[in-house]
Design a protein around this motif. Structure first.
Motif, mmCIF file in Angstrom:
data_model
loop_
_atom_site.group_PDB
_atom_site.id
_atom_site.type_symbol
_atom_site.label_atom_id
_atom_site.label_comp_id
_atom_site.label_asym_id
_atom_site.label_seq_id
_atom_site.Cartn_x
_atom_site.Cartn_y
_atom_site.Cartn_z
ATOM 1 N N THR A 1 0.824 -1.205 0.000
ATOM 2 C CA THR A 1 0.000 0.000 0.000
ATOM 3 C C THR A 1 0.865 1.264 0.000
ATOM 4 O O THR A 1 1.212 1.770 -1.056
ATOM 5 C CB THR A 1 -0.961 -0.006 1.209
ATOM 6 O OG1 THR A 1 -0.195 -0.092 2.422
ATOM 7 C CG2 THR A 1 -1.918 -1.187 1.137
ATOM 8 N N GLU A 2 1.252 1.761 1.175
ATOM 9 C CA GLU A 2 1.892 3.075 1.259
ATOM 10 C C GLU A 2 3.420 3.051 1.318
ATOM 11 O O GLU A 2 4.047 4.095 1.273
ATOM 12 C CB GLU A 2 1.370 3.828 2.493
ATOM 13 C CG GLU A 2 -0.138 4.018 2.523
ATOM 14 C CD GLU A 2 -0.656 4.900 1.396
ATOM 15 O OE1 GLU A 2 0.155 5.477 0.641
ATOM 16 O OE2 GLU A 2 -1.899 5.018 1.254
ATOM 17 N N HIS A 3 4.014 1.887 1.445
ATOM 18 C CA HIS A 3 5.457 1.831 1.693
ATOM 19 C C HIS A 3 6.240 1.413 0.447
ATOM 20 O O HIS A 3 5.760 0.664 -0.399
ATOM 21 C CB HIS A 3 5.759 0.854 2.833
ATOM 22 C CG HIS A 3 5.450 1.412 4.185
ATOM 23 N ND1 HIS A 3 6.418 1.837 5.048
ATOM 24 C CD2 HIS A 3 4.259 1.619 4.814
ATOM 25 C CE1 HIS A 3 5.866 2.276 6.161
ATOM 26 N NE2 HIS A 3 4.539 2.154 6.048
ATOM 27 N N TRP A 4 7.450 1.900 0.387
ATOM 28 C CA TRP A 4 8.403 1.412 -0.598
ATOM 29 C C TRP A 4 9.754 1.292 0.081
ATOM 30 O O TRP A 4 10.022 1.918 1.087
ATOM 31 C CB TRP A 4 8.463 2.343 -1.824
ATOM 32 C CG TRP A 4 9.205 3.634 -1.596
ATOM 33 C CD1 TRP A 4 10.505 3.907 -1.908
ATOM 34 C CD2 TRP A 4 8.686 4.829 -1.010
ATOM 35 N NE1 TRP A 4 10.838 5.191 -1.553
ATOM 36 C CE2 TRP A 4 9.741 5.783 -0.994
ATOM 37 C CE3 TRP A 4 7.446 5.201 -0.483
ATOM 38 C CZ2 TRP A 4 9.581 7.073 -0.480
ATOM 39 C CZ3 TRP A 4 7.300 6.475 0.034
ATOM 40 C CH2 TRP A 4 8.353 7.395 0.023
ATOM 41 N N ARG A 5 10.620 0.448 -0.417
ATOM 42 C CA ARG A 5 11.937 0.209 0.177
ATOM 43 C C ARG A 5 11.832 -0.119 1.660
ATOM 44 O O ARG A 5 12.627 0.319 2.470
ATOM 45 C CB ARG A 5 12.856 1.423 -0.039
ATOM 46 C CG ARG A 5 13.378 1.533 -1.462
ATOM 47 C CD ARG A 5 14.037 2.873 -1.767
ATOM 48 N NE ARG A 5 14.904 3.335 -0.702
ATOM 49 C CZ ARG A 5 15.281 4.613 -0.544
ATOM 50 N NH1 ARG A 5 14.830 5.532 -1.382
ATOM 51 N NH2 ARG A 5 16.084 4.962 0.425
ATOM 52 N N GLY A 6 10.832 -0.911 2.013
ATOM 53 C CA GLY A 6 10.729 -1.381 3.376
ATOM 54 C C GLY A 6 9.901 -0.501 4.294
ATOM 55 O O GLY A 6 9.352 0.520 3.886
ATOM 56 N N PRO A 7 9.831 -0.877 5.571
ATOM 57 C CA PRO A 7 8.937 -0.195 6.510
ATOM 58 C C PRO A 7 9.361 1.215 6.878
ATOM 59 O O PRO A 7 8.570 1.956 7.479
ATOM 60 C CB PRO A 7 8.967 -1.115 7.741
ATOM 61 C CG PRO A 7 10.242 -1.886 7.624
ATOM 62 C CD PRO A 7 10.478 -2.064 6.165
ATOM 63 N N ASP A 8 10.569 1.634 6.537
ATOM 64 C CA ASP A 8 11.034 2.971 6.919
ATOM 65 C C ASP A 8 10.718 4.049 5.889
ATOM 66 O O ASP A 8 11.081 5.212 6.075
ATOM 67 C CB ASP A 8 12.548 2.955 7.182
ATOM 68 C CG ASP A 8 12.900 2.173 8.437
ATOM 69 O OD1 ASP A 8 12.053 2.095 9.337
ATOM 70 O OD2 ASP A 8 14.015 1.634 8.509
ATOM 71 N N HIS A 9 10.049 3.694 4.805
ATOM 72 C CA HIS A 9 9.735 4.667 3.762
ATOM 73 C C HIS A 9 8.237 4.603 3.457
ATOM 74 O O HIS A 9 7.750 3.634 2.889
ATOM 75 C CB HIS A 9 10.535 4.373 2.484
ATOM 76 C CG HIS A 9 12.009 4.497 2.659
ATOM 77 N ND1 HIS A 9 12.776 3.501 3.233
ATOM 78 C CD2 HIS A 9 12.863 5.503 2.346
ATOM 79 C CE1 HIS A 9 14.036 3.888 3.260
ATOM 80 N NE2 HIS A 9 14.121 5.093 2.738
ATOM 81 N N THR A 10 7.524 5.653 3.859
ATOM 82 C CA THR A 10 6.078 5.665 3.693
ATOM 83 C C THR A 10 5.638 6.950 3.009
ATOM 84 O O THR A 10 6.209 8.021 3.236
ATOM 85 C CB THR A 10 5.365 5.529 5.056
ATOM 86 O OG1 THR A 10 3.953 5.623 4.856
ATOM 87 C CG2 THR A 10 5.798 6.619 6.038
ATOM 88 N N ALA A 11 4.612 6.825 2.197
ATOM 89 C CA ALA A 11 4.070 8.008 1.527
ATOM 90 C C ALA A 11 3.208 8.837 2.468
ATOM 91 O O ALA A 11 3.075 10.045 2.294
ATOM 92 C CB ALA A 11 3.254 7.580 0.305
ATOM 93 N N PHE A 12 2.601 8.175 3.453
ATOM 94 C CA PHE A 12 1.715 8.869 4.383
ATOM 95 C C PHE A 12 2.153 8.553 5.813
ATOM 96 O O PHE A 12 1.865 7.482 6.342
ATOM 97 C CB PHE A 12 0.259 8.456 4.156
ATOM 98 C CG PHE A 12 -0.408 9.239 3.070
ATOM 99 C CD1 PHE A 12 -1.221 10.325 3.357
ATOM 100 C CD2 PHE A 12 -0.177 8.922 1.735
ATOM 101 C CE1 PHE A 12 -1.815 11.064 2.345
ATOM 102 C CE2 PHE A 12 -0.760 9.652 0.722
ATOM 103 C CZ PHE A 12 -1.583 10.743 1.022
#
Length: 387
Positions: free
Chosen positions: A203-214
Protein backbone atom coordinates in the motif's frame (compact mmCIF):
# COMPACT_ATOMS: atom_id res chain seq x y z
CA UNK A 1 7.04 -3.05 42.41
CA UNK A 2 10.09 -5.18 41.74
CA UNK A 3 10.20 -8.58 43.47
CA UNK A 4 11.49 -8.32 47.02
CA UNK A 5 14.76 -10.20 47.36
CA UNK A 6 17.61 -10.04 49.90
CA UNK A 7 20.13 -9.35 47.12
CA UNK A 8 20.34 -8.58 43.42
CA UNK A 9 19.01 -11.73 41.69
CA UNK A 10 21.67 -13.48 39.59
CA UNK A 11 20.81 -16.12 36.99
CA UNK A 12 18.76 -16.20 33.81
CA UNK A 13 16.96 -18.23 31.17
CA UNK A 14 17.05 -21.93 31.92
CA UNK A 15 15.69 -24.53 29.50
CA UNK A 16 16.34 -27.91 31.15
CA UNK A 17 13.75 -29.53 28.88
CA UNK A 18 16.37 -29.27 26.11
CA UNK A 19 18.67 -31.66 28.00
CA UNK A 20 18.29 -35.14 29.54
CA UNK A 21 17.21 -35.00 33.16
CA UNK A 22 20.48 -36.53 34.35
CA UNK A 23 22.19 -33.29 33.29
CA UNK A 24 20.06 -31.27 35.71
CA UNK A 25 22.08 -32.44 38.73
CA UNK A 26 25.24 -31.04 37.17
CA UNK A 27 23.41 -27.83 36.25
CA UNK A 28 22.50 -27.15 39.86
CA UNK A 29 25.99 -28.03 41.12
CA UNK A 30 27.41 -25.44 38.72
CA UNK A 31 24.68 -22.93 39.56
CA UNK A 32 25.76 -23.09 43.19
CA UNK A 33 29.38 -22.55 42.23
CA UNK A 34 28.45 -19.52 40.11
CA UNK A 35 26.15 -17.93 42.68
CA UNK A 36 23.05 -18.47 40.55
CA UNK A 37 19.91 -17.96 42.61
CA UNK A 38 17.23 -17.06 40.02
CA UNK A 39 16.04 -19.02 36.99
CA UNK A 40 13.75 -17.82 34.19
CA UNK A 41 11.78 -20.90 33.18
CA UNK A 42 9.24 -21.84 30.51
CA UNK A 43 9.75 -18.99 28.03
CA UNK A 44 9.15 -21.26 25.01
CA UNK A 45 7.40 -24.23 26.56
CA UNK A 46 3.85 -23.98 25.19
CA UNK A 47 4.06 -27.18 23.12
CA UNK A 48 5.50 -28.98 26.15
CA UNK A 49 2.90 -27.87 28.69
CA UNK A 50 -0.06 -28.05 26.29
CA UNK A 51 0.54 -30.78 23.68
CA UNK A 52 -3.07 -30.55 22.44
CA UNK A 53 -5.96 -28.13 22.86
CA UNK A 54 -7.67 -30.22 25.51
CA UNK A 55 -4.51 -31.55 27.17
CA UNK A 56 -2.18 -29.94 29.69
CA UNK A 57 0.96 -31.65 30.97
CA UNK A 58 2.87 -29.95 33.78
CA UNK A 59 5.09 -32.91 34.57
CA UNK A 60 8.34 -31.31 33.43
CA UNK A 61 7.56 -27.86 34.83
CA UNK A 62 6.64 -29.44 38.17
CA UNK A 63 10.03 -31.13 38.36
CA UNK A 64 11.88 -27.99 37.29
CA UNK A 65 10.19 -25.76 39.89
CA UNK A 66 10.34 -28.37 42.64
CA UNK A 67 14.05 -28.83 42.01
CA UNK A 68 14.61 -25.08 42.07
CA UNK A 69 12.82 -24.83 45.42
CA UNK A 70 14.83 -27.74 46.81
CA UNK A 71 18.04 -25.93 45.83
CA UNK A 72 16.79 -22.67 47.41
CA UNK A 73 16.52 -20.94 44.05
CA UNK A 74 13.68 -18.71 42.87
CA UNK A 75 11.89 -18.82 39.52
CA UNK A 76 10.67 -16.14 37.15
CA UNK A 77 7.97 -18.23 35.50
CA UNK A 78 7.06 -17.46 31.89
CA UNK A 79 3.69 -18.12 30.31
CA UNK A 80 5.39 -19.49 27.18
CA UNK A 81 3.04 -17.79 24.74
CA UNK A 82 5.58 -16.08 22.43
CA UNK A 83 5.74 -19.10 20.10
CA UNK A 84 2.61 -21.05 19.27
CA UNK A 85 2.75 -24.87 19.17
CA UNK A 86 2.38 -26.62 15.81
CA UNK A 87 -1.02 -28.10 16.67
CA UNK A 88 -2.47 -24.63 17.26
CA UNK A 89 -1.24 -23.25 13.94
CA UNK A 90 -2.55 -26.31 12.12
CA UNK A 91 -5.98 -26.28 13.76
CA UNK A 92 -6.42 -22.49 13.60
CA UNK A 93 -4.44 -21.27 10.57
CA UNK A 94 -5.57 -17.67 11.13
CA UNK A 95 -3.20 -17.59 14.11
CA UNK A 96 -0.27 -17.42 11.67
CA UNK A 97 0.80 -13.89 10.86
CA UNK A 98 0.51 -12.16 7.51
CA UNK A 99 3.71 -10.24 6.91
CA UNK A 100 4.53 -6.75 5.62
CA UNK A 101 4.56 -8.08 2.02
CA UNK A 102 1.10 -9.61 2.41
CA UNK A 103 2.19 -13.24 2.70
CA UNK A 104 0.26 -15.48 5.07
CA UNK A 105 2.92 -17.47 6.87
CA UNK A 106 2.80 -21.16 7.53
CA UNK A 107 4.03 -22.61 10.81
CA UNK A 108 7.59 -21.79 11.87
CA UNK A 109 9.97 -19.62 13.85
CA UNK A 110 8.82 -17.73 16.98
CA UNK A 111 6.86 -14.52 17.66
CA UNK A 112 4.62 -16.05 15.04
CA UNK A 113 1.13 -15.25 16.32
CA UNK A 114 -1.50 -12.85 15.04
CA UNK A 115 -2.55 -10.59 17.93
CA UNK A 116 -6.01 -10.27 16.40
CA UNK A 117 -6.63 -14.02 16.30
CA UNK A 118 -9.49 -15.02 18.64
CA UNK A 119 -7.99 -18.51 18.90
CA UNK A 120 -4.63 -17.15 20.00
CA UNK A 121 -6.17 -14.81 22.55
CA UNK A 122 -8.42 -17.53 23.98
CA UNK A 123 -5.77 -20.23 24.21
CA UNK A 124 -2.88 -18.06 25.40
CA UNK A 125 -5.07 -16.59 28.12
CA UNK A 126 -6.25 -20.03 29.16
CA UNK A 127 -2.67 -21.27 29.41
CA UNK A 128 -1.62 -18.31 31.56
CA UNK A 129 -4.55 -18.97 33.84
CA UNK A 130 -3.77 -22.66 34.18
CA UNK A 131 -0.14 -21.89 35.03
CA UNK A 132 -1.15 -19.36 37.66
CA UNK A 133 -3.70 -21.73 39.14
CA UNK A 134 -1.05 -24.41 39.51
CA UNK A 135 1.98 -22.40 40.63
CA UNK A 136 0.66 -19.29 42.42
CA UNK A 137 1.60 -20.73 45.81
CA UNK A 138 4.77 -22.53 44.74
CA UNK A 139 7.67 -21.69 47.06
CA UNK A 140 10.03 -21.08 44.12
CA UNK A 141 7.83 -18.51 42.36
CA UNK A 142 9.34 -15.01 42.38
CA UNK A 143 7.77 -13.26 39.37
CA UNK A 144 5.64 -13.82 36.27
CA UNK A 145 7.14 -13.35 32.81
CA UNK A 146 4.35 -12.89 30.23
CA UNK A 147 5.17 -13.83 26.63
CA UNK A 148 8.64 -12.66 25.48
CA UNK A 149 10.02 -9.64 23.63
CA UNK A 150 6.71 -8.51 22.15
CA UNK A 151 7.12 -7.14 18.64
CA UNK A 152 6.19 -7.42 15.00
CA UNK A 153 2.90 -6.71 13.26
CA UNK A 154 0.29 -8.70 11.40
CA UNK A 155 -1.45 -7.52 8.20
CA UNK A 156 -4.20 -10.12 7.90
CA UNK A 157 -7.87 -9.26 7.38
CA UNK A 158 -8.60 -9.68 11.09
CA UNK A 159 -5.95 -7.12 11.98
CA UNK A 160 -7.06 -4.80 9.16
CA UNK A 161 -10.62 -4.80 10.56
CA UNK A 162 -9.26 -4.23 14.06
CA UNK A 163 -7.16 -1.32 12.76
CA UNK A 164 -10.23 0.33 11.22
CA UNK A 165 -12.15 -0.06 14.48
CA UNK A 166 -9.19 1.40 16.40
CA UNK A 167 -9.12 4.38 14.00
CA UNK A 168 -12.81 5.06 14.58
CA UNK A 169 -12.14 5.13 18.28
CA UNK A 170 -9.17 7.46 17.90
CA UNK A 171 -10.47 9.91 15.28
CA UNK A 172 -14.24 9.64 15.64
CA UNK A 173 -15.09 10.76 12.11
CA UNK A 174 -13.63 10.34 8.65
CA UNK A 175 -13.37 14.11 8.34
CA UNK A 176 -11.11 14.21 11.40
CA UNK A 177 -9.01 11.32 10.08
CA UNK A 178 -8.66 12.89 6.65
CA UNK A 179 -7.55 16.14 8.26
CA UNK A 180 -5.03 14.40 10.52
CA UNK A 181 -3.49 12.40 7.67
CA UNK A 182 -3.77 15.23 5.13
CA UNK A 183 -5.39 12.94 2.61
CA UNK A 184 -6.07 15.62 0.03
CA UNK A 185 -2.52 14.74 -1.01
CA UNK A 186 -2.41 12.22 -3.87
CA UNK A 187 -6.20 11.82 -3.97
CA UNK A 188 -6.27 9.87 -0.71
CA UNK A 189 -9.41 11.33 0.83
CA UNK A 190 -11.42 8.46 2.38
CA UNK A 191 -15.22 8.38 2.19
CA UNK A 192 -15.75 5.04 3.94
CA UNK A 193 -13.85 3.31 6.76
CA UNK A 194 -13.61 0.11 4.72
CA UNK A 195 -11.44 1.91 2.17
CA UNK A 196 -8.57 2.16 4.66
CA UNK A 197 -5.81 -0.40 4.25
CA UNK A 198 -3.02 -1.01 6.79
CA UNK A 199 0.24 0.57 5.58
CA UNK A 200 2.47 -2.12 4.11
CA UNK A 201 4.65 -2.98 1.13
CA UNK A 202 1.42 -3.42 -0.86
CA UNK A 203 0.00 0.00 0.00
CA UNK A 204 1.89 3.07 1.26
CA UNK A 205 5.46 1.83 1.69
CA UNK A 206 8.40 1.41 -0.60
CA UNK A 207 11.94 0.21 0.18
CA UNK A 208 10.73 -1.38 3.38
CA UNK A 209 8.94 -0.20 6.51
CA UNK A 210 11.03 2.97 6.92
CA UNK A 211 9.74 4.67 3.76
CA UNK A 212 6.08 5.67 3.69
CA UNK A 213 4.07 8.01 1.53
CA UNK A 214 1.71 8.87 4.38
CA UNK A 215 3.36 9.31 7.75
CA UNK A 216 0.01 9.72 9.51
CA UNK A 217 -1.33 6.27 8.67
CA UNK A 218 2.01 4.62 9.41
CA UNK A 219 2.31 6.32 12.80
CA UNK A 220 -1.26 5.40 13.67
CA UNK A 221 -0.57 1.79 12.67
CA UNK A 222 2.40 1.69 15.05
CA UNK A 223 0.10 3.00 17.79
CA UNK A 224 -2.52 0.40 16.89
CA UNK A 225 0.07 -2.40 17.00
CA UNK A 226 1.21 -1.23 20.42
CA UNK A 227 -2.36 -1.44 21.68
CA UNK A 228 -3.05 -4.78 19.97
CA UNK A 229 -0.04 -6.47 21.56
CA UNK A 230 -0.68 -4.74 24.87
CA UNK A 231 -4.17 -6.23 24.78
CA UNK A 232 -2.63 -9.70 24.56
CA UNK A 233 -0.40 -8.94 27.55
CA UNK A 234 -3.28 -7.57 29.61
CA UNK A 235 -5.44 -10.61 28.87
CA UNK A 236 -2.73 -12.93 30.19
CA UNK A 237 -2.06 -10.73 33.21
CA UNK A 238 -5.78 -10.72 34.05
CA UNK A 239 -5.83 -14.53 33.84
CA UNK A 240 -2.84 -14.68 36.20
CA UNK A 241 -4.40 -12.24 38.65
CA UNK A 242 -7.52 -14.39 38.89
CA UNK A 243 -5.39 -16.94 40.77
CA UNK A 244 -2.43 -14.90 42.01
CA UNK A 245 -3.18 -11.35 43.15
CA UNK A 246 0.27 -10.60 44.55
CA UNK A 247 3.24 -11.96 42.57
CA UNK A 248 4.77 -9.21 40.37
CA UNK A 249 4.17 -9.48 36.62
CA UNK A 250 6.43 -8.21 33.83
CA UNK A 251 7.35 -8.74 30.21
CA UNK A 252 10.80 -8.19 28.79
CA UNK A 253 11.30 -5.13 26.59
CA UNK A 254 14.03 -4.49 24.03
CA UNK A 255 15.49 -1.13 25.00
CA UNK A 256 14.90 1.54 22.38
CA UNK A 257 12.83 -0.76 20.14
CA UNK A 258 10.99 1.74 17.98
CA UNK A 259 7.79 0.00 16.79
CA UNK A 260 6.20 -0.17 20.26
CA UNK A 261 5.45 2.69 22.64
CA UNK A 262 6.71 1.26 25.92
CA UNK A 263 5.29 4.22 27.83
CA UNK A 264 1.81 2.92 26.94
CA UNK A 265 2.77 -0.39 28.58
CA UNK A 266 4.47 0.98 31.68
CA UNK A 267 1.38 1.52 33.89
CA UNK A 268 0.41 -2.11 33.40
CA UNK A 269 3.76 -3.62 34.45
CA UNK A 270 4.53 -4.29 38.09
CA UNK A 271 8.17 -3.72 37.17
CA UNK A 272 10.01 -3.04 33.92
CA UNK A 273 12.54 -5.47 32.50
CA UNK A 274 14.56 -5.60 29.33
CA UNK A 275 17.06 -7.62 27.28
CA UNK A 276 20.39 -5.90 26.60
CA UNK A 277 22.26 -6.96 23.47
CA UNK A 278 24.19 -3.92 22.24
CA UNK A 279 26.60 -4.49 19.35
CA UNK A 280 29.99 -5.14 20.88
CA UNK A 281 31.46 -2.16 19.04
CA UNK A 282 28.75 0.18 20.32
CA UNK A 283 29.76 2.95 22.74
CA UNK A 284 28.64 2.49 26.36
CA UNK A 285 26.11 5.28 25.86
CA UNK A 286 23.93 2.88 23.85
CA UNK A 287 23.01 0.54 26.74
CA UNK A 288 23.11 3.51 29.13
CA UNK A 289 20.31 5.21 27.22
CA UNK A 290 18.23 2.02 27.24
CA UNK A 291 18.80 1.50 30.98
CA UNK A 292 17.61 5.04 31.64
CA UNK A 293 14.56 4.52 29.44
CA UNK A 294 13.65 1.41 31.43
CA UNK A 295 14.06 3.20 34.75
CA UNK A 296 12.10 6.19 33.48
CA UNK A 297 9.15 4.02 32.46
CA UNK A 298 8.23 3.46 36.09
CA UNK A 299 9.12 6.93 37.39
CA UNK A 300 12.56 5.94 38.65
CA UNK A 301 11.66 2.53 40.09
CA UNK A 302 14.30 -0.19 39.67
CA UNK A 303 14.08 -2.51 36.68
CA UNK A 304 15.38 -5.97 35.87
CA UNK A 305 18.14 -6.73 33.40
CA UNK A 306 16.26 -9.80 32.20
CA UNK A 307 18.78 -10.94 29.59
CA UNK A 308 22.34 -10.26 28.52
CA UNK A 309 24.89 -12.57 27.02
CA UNK A 310 27.69 -13.85 29.25
CA UNK A 311 29.88 -14.29 26.19
CA UNK A 312 28.56 -14.16 22.59
CA UNK A 313 25.35 -13.42 20.72
CA UNK A 314 25.00 -15.84 17.85
CA UNK A 315 21.40 -16.70 17.03
CA UNK A 316 20.79 -14.14 14.29
CA UNK A 317 24.02 -12.11 14.22
CA UNK A 318 27.44 -13.51 15.01
CA UNK A 319 29.36 -11.37 17.48
CA UNK A 320 32.80 -12.00 18.93
CA UNK A 321 33.38 -13.17 22.49
CA UNK A 322 33.13 -10.46 25.12
CA UNK A 323 36.55 -9.25 26.20
CA UNK A 324 37.86 -10.18 29.67
CA UNK A 325 36.11 -8.05 32.28
CA UNK A 326 33.47 -6.74 29.88
CA UNK A 327 30.63 -8.77 31.41
CA UNK A 328 31.37 -7.33 34.85
CA UNK A 329 31.56 -3.82 33.42
CA UNK A 330 28.25 -4.17 31.56
CA UNK A 331 26.52 -5.67 34.60
CA UNK A 332 27.59 -2.96 37.02
CA UNK A 333 26.69 -0.32 34.45
CA UNK A 334 23.14 -1.73 34.55
CA UNK A 335 23.13 -1.83 38.36
CA UNK A 336 24.38 1.76 38.50
CA UNK A 337 21.47 2.79 36.27
CA UNK A 338 18.93 1.07 38.51
CA UNK A 339 18.90 -2.64 37.62
CA UNK A 340 17.62 -4.81 40.46
CA UNK A 341 18.57 -8.09 38.73
CA UNK A 342 21.47 -9.34 36.62
CA UNK A 343 20.26 -12.21 34.47
CA UNK A 344 21.61 -13.96 31.37
CA UNK A 345 20.47 -15.69 28.28
CA UNK A 346 21.20 -18.51 28.74
CA UNK A 347 22.17 -20.80 31.62
CA UNK A 348 23.15 -23.87 29.60
CA UNK A 349 23.71 -23.74 25.86
CA UNK A 350 20.94 -25.02 23.62
CA UNK A 351 21.55 -28.45 22.10
CA UNK A 352 20.33 -27.44 18.65
CA UNK A 353 18.73 -24.95 16.25
CA UNK A 354 19.76 -21.33 15.77
CA UNK A 355 20.69 -20.63 19.40
CA UNK A 356 23.10 -23.53 19.80
CA UNK A 357 26.02 -21.13 19.39
CA UNK A 358 24.56 -18.40 21.58
CA UNK A 359 26.59 -17.65 24.68
CA UNK A 360 25.78 -19.44 27.92
CA UNK A 361 27.02 -19.67 31.47
CA UNK A 362 27.47 -23.42 30.95
CA UNK A 363 28.61 -24.57 27.53
CA UNK A 364 27.78 -27.82 25.78
CA UNK A 365 30.70 -29.60 27.49
CA UNK A 366 29.46 -28.57 30.92
CA UNK A 367 32.87 -27.37 32.10
CA UNK A 368 33.51 -25.04 35.01
CA UNK A 369 37.10 -24.10 34.07
CA UNK A 370 36.24 -21.76 31.19
CA UNK A 371 36.92 -18.04 31.37
CA UNK A 372 33.22 -17.27 30.89
CA UNK A 373 32.13 -19.48 33.78
CA UNK A 374 34.87 -18.04 35.97
CA UNK A 375 33.76 -14.49 35.26
CA UNK A 376 30.11 -15.33 35.98
CA UNK A 377 31.08 -17.02 39.24
CA UNK A 378 33.23 -14.07 40.32
CA UNK A 379 30.39 -11.69 39.52
CA UNK A 380 27.98 -13.87 41.46
CA UNK A 381 30.22 -13.58 44.52
CA UNK A 382 30.40 -9.82 44.17
CA UNK A 383 26.62 -9.55 43.96
CA UNK A 384 26.34 -11.72 47.07
CA UNK A 385 28.65 -9.48 49.08
CA UNK A 386 26.74 -6.39 47.98
CA UNK A 387 23.70 -7.69 49.81
Amino acid sequence: MTPRTPKIPHGGDYNPEQWPEEVWDEDHRLFTRAGIDTLTVGVFSWSLTQPAEDTYDFTVLDRVLDRAAAEDRRVCLATGTAAVPPWLAKKYPEVNRTDFEGRRHRYGRRHNFCPGSPAYRRLSTALAGRLAERYADHPALLAWHVNNEYGGACYCDLCADAFRAWLRGRHGTLDALNEAWWTTFWSHRYTDWDQIEPPSALTEHWRGPDHTAFQGITLDHHRFTTDALLGCFLAEKEAIRAHDPDTPVTTNFMGTYRPLDYHRWAPHLDFASWDSYPPLDAPPTVPALAHDLMRGLKDGAPFWLMEQTPSTTACRDVNPLRRPGELRLATFQAVAHGADAALYFQMRASRGACEKYHGAVIGHAGRDDTRVFGEVAALGEELRTLG
